[in-house]
Design a protein around this motif. Sequence first.
Motif, PDB file in Angstrom:
ATOM      1  N   TRP A  50      13.229 -30.486  32.716  1.00 14.86           N
ATOM      2  CA  TRP A  50      13.119 -31.874  32.296  1.00 14.86           C
ATOM      3  C   TRP A  50      14.426 -32.345  31.658  1.00 14.86           C
ATOM      4  CZ3 TRP A  50       8.824 -35.015  33.030  1.00 14.86           C
ATOM      5  CH2 TRP A  50       7.694 -34.381  33.537  1.00 14.86           C
ATOM      6  N   PRO A  51      14.745 -33.639  31.764  1.00 14.61           N
ATOM      7  CA  PRO A  51      15.972 -34.159  31.143  1.00 14.61           C
ATOM      8  C   PRO A  51      15.825 -34.192  29.624  1.00 14.61           C
ATOM      9  CG  PRO A  51      14.699 -35.961  32.077  1.00 14.61           C
ATOM     10  CD  PRO A  51      14.025 -34.683  32.524  1.00 14.61           C
ATOM     11  N   THR A 115      21.641 -30.905  38.644  1.00 17.72           N
ATOM     12  CA  THR A 115      21.229 -30.299  37.388  1.00 17.72           C
ATOM     13  C   THR A 115      20.853 -31.339  36.344  1.00 17.72           C
ATOM     14  OG1 THR A 115      21.971 -28.894  35.545  1.00 17.72           O
ATOM     15  CG2 THR A 115      23.659 -30.165  36.686  1.00 17.72           C
ATOM     16  N   GLY A 116      19.936 -30.962  35.483  1.00 15.01           N
ATOM     17  CA  GLY A 116      19.575 -31.819  34.364  1.00 15.01           C
ATOM     18  C   GLY A 116      20.541 -31.711  33.208  1.00 15.01           C
ATOM     19  N   SER A 117      21.553 -30.850  33.324  1.00 18.99           N
ATOM     20  CA  SER A 117      22.569 -30.724  32.276  1.00 18.99           C
ATOM     21  C   SER A 117      23.483 -31.941  32.269  1.00 18.99           C
ATOM     22  CB  SER A 117      23.408 -29.464  32.489  1.00 18.99           C
ATOM     23  OG  SER A 117      22.639 -28.303  32.301  1.00 18.99           O
ATOM     24  N   GLU A 118      24.151 -32.134  31.148  1.00 26.73           N
ATOM     25  CA  GLU A 118      25.100 -33.243  31.059  1.00 26.73           C
ATOM     26  C   GLU A 118      26.517 -32.738  31.355  1.00 26.73           C
ATOM     27  OE1 GLU A 118      26.157 -31.237  27.793  1.00 26.73           O
ATOM     28  OE2 GLU A 118      27.117 -33.183  27.930  1.00 26.73           O
ATOM     29  N   ASP A 144      23.554 -38.238  33.451  1.00 25.94           N
ATOM     30  CA  ASP A 144      24.533 -39.194  32.939  1.00 25.94           C
ATOM     31  C   ASP A 144      23.886 -40.273  32.076  1.00 25.94           C
ATOM     32  OD1 ASP A 144      23.162 -40.658  34.805  1.00 25.94           O
ATOM     33  OD2 ASP A 144      24.911 -41.237  35.992  1.00 25.94           O
ATOM     34  N   GLY A 145      22.605 -40.088  31.770  1.00 23.35           N
ATOM     35  CA  GLY A 145      21.893 -41.060  30.965  1.00 23.35           C
ATOM     36  C   GLY A 145      21.322 -42.212  31.763  1.00 23.35           C
ATOM     37  N   GLN A 146      21.663 -42.293  33.035  1.00 24.19           N
ATOM     38  CA  GLN A 146      21.205 -43.381  33.894  1.00 24.19           C
ATOM     39  C   GLN A 146      20.228 -42.889  34.958  1.00 24.19           C
ATOM     40  OE1 GLN A 146      22.232 -46.545  33.176  1.00 24.19           O
ATOM     41  NE2 GLN A 146      23.334 -45.598  31.464  1.00 24.19           N
ATOM     42  N   LEU A 147      20.479 -41.709  35.474  1.00 24.64           N
ATOM     43  CA  LEU A 147      19.655 -41.177  36.557  1.00 24.64           C
ATOM     44  C   LEU A 147      18.359 -40.597  35.999  1.00 24.64           C
ATOM     45  CD1 LEU A 147      20.094 -40.719  39.680  1.00 24.64           C
ATOM     46  CD2 LEU A 147      20.686 -38.370  39.082  1.00 24.64           C
ATOM     47  N   PRO A 148      17.212 -40.963  36.572  1.00 26.34           N
ATOM     48  CA  PRO A 148      15.962 -40.343  36.113  1.00 26.34           C
ATOM     49  C   PRO A 148      16.023 -38.835  36.351  1.00 26.34           C
ATOM     50  CG  PRO A 148      15.518 -42.220  37.550  1.00 26.34           C
ATOM     51  CD  PRO A 148      16.978 -41.931  37.664  1.00 26.34           C
ATOM     52  N   GLY A 149      15.509 -38.074  35.424  1.00 25.16           N
ATOM     53  CA  GLY A 149      15.539 -36.626  35.575  1.00 25.16           C
ATOM     54  C   GLY A 149      14.399 -36.117  36.422  1.00 25.16           C
ATOM     55  N   LYS A 150      14.431 -34.840  36.733  1.00 25.28           N
ATOM     56  CA  LYS A 150      13.341 -34.190  37.430  1.00 25.28           C
ATOM     57  C   LYS A 150      12.080 -34.295  36.570  1.00 25.28           C
ATOM     58  CE  LYS A 150      16.800 -30.904  39.090  1.00 25.28           C
ATOM     59  NZ  LYS A 150      17.290 -29.515  39.017  1.00 25.28           N
TER      60      LYS A 150
END
Length: 230
Positions: A50-51, A115-118, A144-150
């Motif tokens: 999860w993000p 990846t959900g990593s930044e 990147d704070g914009q893309l919805p995470g898994k």
Amino acid sequence: MHYKGFIFDFNGTLYRDDAYQKAAWGVISSRLRGGRALTEEEMVQHVNGWPGAAVFRYLLGRPLPQQEVWRLLGEKEAIYRELCQKDAANFRLIAGAEGFLDALKRKGVPMTIATGSEIVNVRFFMEQFRLDRWFALERIVYDDGQLPGKPNPEIYQKAAANLGLPPEACVVAEDAPAGVAAARAAGIGRILAVAQGEAADRMAALPGVDKVMADFTALDADALFDPSPR
């Protein structure tokens, strides 16, 4: 179906870091929840794959401004990176990964990471593991704070687009249920799960998982990307 590209999750898939992730999240959880660390069930249901924004929303019971997410995530990731480097004996890619990546490169198979990593962590591992031998930074999809995470499918849709391929032409390797759900919803052609023990049983039961493997030692790039009809 002819598979033409390969998309890798990173944490837990190319690099076995579950213990460090759990420890780092445990420290942050204790700070935010009055000394209460995360349980194993919470890690599986609310953290793995999860993000960061979703995890902190769960921990605090409220949505957070992105600036606060970045601050808290920065604290957690600094702890995580320190733990990774302290365990020098295990600070390496998962067994078989380098050989498999080399084989994909020899075959000219386009590949990237989703990846959900930044970005700080992405750059850290690019440098530490010399990932630029196989991956172009500009193709990697990260938080990147914009893309919805898994489990939202957009991360894998974007990764496939970065390879110039439709999702159904791509193979994905994942270690978390949220990631499998994202890949399946994106229409990925084949999903491989990287897991061991009880986690392998859980992953094998998920819809869309084609194969469960402990690592990449037995994965044959020639067989996977054989041009003969499937």
